[in-house]
Design an enzyme around this catalytic site. Sequence first.
Site, PDB file in Angstrom:
ATOM      1  N   ASP A  10       0.882  -1.156   0.000  1.00 31.72           N
ATOM      2  CA  ASP A  10       0.000   0.000   0.000  1.00 31.72           C
ATOM      3  C   ASP A  10       0.933   1.223   0.000  1.00 31.72           C
ATOM      4  OD1 ASP A  10      -2.311   1.605   0.266  1.00 31.72           O
ATOM      5  OD2 ASP A  10      -2.021   1.690   2.434  1.00 31.72           O
ATOM      6  N   ASP A  12      -0.082   5.106   0.929  1.00 29.45           N
ATOM      7  CA  ASP A  12      -0.315   6.109   1.968  1.00 29.45           C
ATOM      8  C   ASP A  12      -0.256   5.464   3.349  1.00 29.45           C
ATOM      9  OD1 ASP A  12      -0.953   8.299   0.109  1.00 29.45           O
ATOM     10  OD2 ASP A  12      -2.719   7.108  -0.360  1.00 29.45           O
TER      11      ASP A  12
END
Length: 222
Positions: A10, A12
């Site tokens: 991922d 953020d």
Amino acid sequence: MKTIEAVIFDMDGVLTDTMPLYYEATRDTLLPFGIDYTWEQNNRLKGISRRETIRTVWKEAGKKIEEDLEIRLAEERNRRYLQLMDTLTPDHVLPGMESFLKELKENGIRMAVASSSRNAPEVLKKTGLSWAFEYTIDPLSLTKGKPDPEIFQKAKELLGVEERRCVGIEDGEAGLRGLLETGMFTVGIGSDPFMKHADWPIPSTLELTLTALQEQYQKWYG
């Protein structure tokens, strides 16, 4: 010894410290409508689309939102986020992540980004991390968003690696729920209570080294 062949990230809150930008952009978008967007909501809604974020926060405020307003506010939130994104620099890379990516690269471990953000390529460019990744999944190419596992499965297929030789790293509940359906070794970062469901929950990115990851992976692989 079983070897890790790929890591799917991922972005953020895992690679980059961009969650404060999402908070500010969403708060500024909703404040004129009398909705006080909180940091708790910002953390809880990690990984879901901008429209789903607007819809969820509106519902939690006890209001019903029309589709045209939902679309308009999602676009406004993105415009505000893009303005804030201009402030991004390599200083926004989370602690220890650059050295971890270099370790993976030097050891021939392939990498991809599976982020719900359509702005991921630009964020990676501004923070100086583009060099590390073979693929960045375009959310618009998917039929379902997180918590569906589709984004991780697509990254795995592009990398051409079987699931059990793949590591997925997340910091949000929606993303980790998707990862847990894939058969990959999962790493959950941060204080979100749901991270305890990961195969390896860790408090911060500083815990991530290739040696530590391999040790945990070997225990899991059995």
